[in-house]
Design an enzyme around this catalytic site. Sequence first.
Site, mmCIF file in Angstrom:
data_model
loop_
_atom_site.group_PDB
_atom_site.id
_atom_site.type_symbol
_atom_site.label_atom_id
_atom_site.label_comp_id
_atom_site.label_asym_id
_atom_site.label_seq_id
_atom_site.Cartn_x
_atom_site.Cartn_y
_atom_site.Cartn_z
ATOM 1 C CG HIS A 129 63.754 -27.132 -1.311
ATOM 2 N ND1 HIS A 129 63.160 -27.272 -0.080
ATOM 3 C CD2 HIS A 129 64.265 -25.872 -1.347
ATOM 4 C CE1 HIS A 129 63.295 -26.133 0.599
ATOM 5 N NE2 HIS A 129 63.965 -25.272 -0.149
ATOM 6 C CG HIS A 146 68.792 -24.844 0.473
ATOM 7 N ND1 HIS A 146 69.083 -23.574 0.933
ATOM 8 C CD2 HIS A 146 67.437 -24.898 0.411
ATOM 9 C CE1 HIS A 146 67.955 -22.907 1.157
ATOM 10 N NE2 HIS A 146 66.939 -23.694 0.836
HETATM 11 P P1 5GP Z 1 64.271 -22.157 1.802
HETATM 12 O O1 5GP Z 1 62.940 -21.484 1.930
HETATM 13 O O2 5GP Z 1 65.409 -21.332 2.355
HETATM 14 O O3 5GP Z 1 64.525 -22.658 0.418
HETATM 15 O O4 5GP Z 1 64.129 -23.478 2.651
HETATM 16 C C1 5GP Z 1 64.758 -23.732 3.863
HETATM 17 C C2 5GP Z 1 64.269 -25.090 4.321
HETATM 18 O O5 5GP Z 1 65.049 -25.468 5.460
HETATM 19 C C3 5GP Z 1 62.796 -25.111 4.768
HETATM 20 O O6 5GP Z 1 62.073 -26.020 3.941
HETATM 21 C C4 5GP Z 1 62.857 -25.558 6.222
HETATM 22 O O7 5GP Z 1 61.825 -26.455 6.571
HETATM 23 C C5 5GP Z 1 64.223 -26.189 6.340
HETATM 24 N N1 5GP Z 1 64.813 -26.055 7.657
HETATM 25 C C6 5GP Z 1 64.887 -24.906 8.380
HETATM 26 N N2 5GP Z 1 65.506 -25.127 9.550
HETATM 27 C C7 5GP Z 1 65.836 -26.448 9.573
HETATM 28 C C8 5GP Z 1 66.501 -27.274 10.523
HETATM 29 O O8 5GP Z 1 66.924 -26.859 11.587
HETATM 30 N N3 5GP Z 1 66.647 -28.595 10.197
HETATM 31 C C9 5GP Z 1 66.199 -29.098 8.998
HETATM 32 N N4 5GP Z 1 66.397 -30.416 8.790
HETATM 33 N N5 5GP Z 1 65.575 -28.345 8.083
HETATM 34 C C10 5GP Z 1 65.396 -27.037 8.353
#
Ligand code: 5GP
Length: 139
Positions: free
Chosen positions: A103, A101
């Site tokens: 951001h 993903h």
């Molecule tokens: P990472 O640290 O893996 O780049 O970011 C994962 C992101 O996914 C985090 O910013 C977190 O807030 C978001 N996230 C985690 N679980 C959920 C969810 O169930 N729904 C949504 N909309 N975002 C999520």
Amino acid sequence: MNEKDCIFCKIITGEIPSEKIYEDDWSLAFLDINPVNTGHALVIPKDHFENIYTTPDETLARLSLVTKKVAVAIKNAVDAEGITISMNNEPAGGQVIFHTHFHVVPRFEKDGLKLWPQRKYNDGEISATAEKIREELKD
Ligand code: 5GP
Ligand code: ZN
């Protein structure tokens, strides 16, 4: 984490609810549940790939175009003064959800977000490091 336990795969199917903002046959963008700033979104391929290393080139290339489209829409929608786009890979890289993903974070001059602390290189370190990386990039 495999596909079956992947939160983002469940968001794609609707098993976990989300605020979707863009969708096509192979990609999805939805709002991050814990935003840095209002409008913070995540852009994902519908196929499950863990991170940048295993995501096919074509998928990544197309995902970057969707990310651009979504970034411009978010900027306009929340009157952002800037946009930060980032991707975390592996736990040490800050990755928590192991489904590729980007951001898309709307930014404001005074939002106080400090992205990362920086430092100076030691003597000779920058050229030695560049050389090692150039070696890796040789085919
Ligand atoms: P990472 O640290 O893996 O780049 O970011 C994962 C992101 O996914 C985090 O910013 C977190 O807030 C978001 N996230 C985690 N679980 C959920 C969810 O169930 N729904 C949504 N909309 N975002 C999520
Ligand atoms: Zn997944």
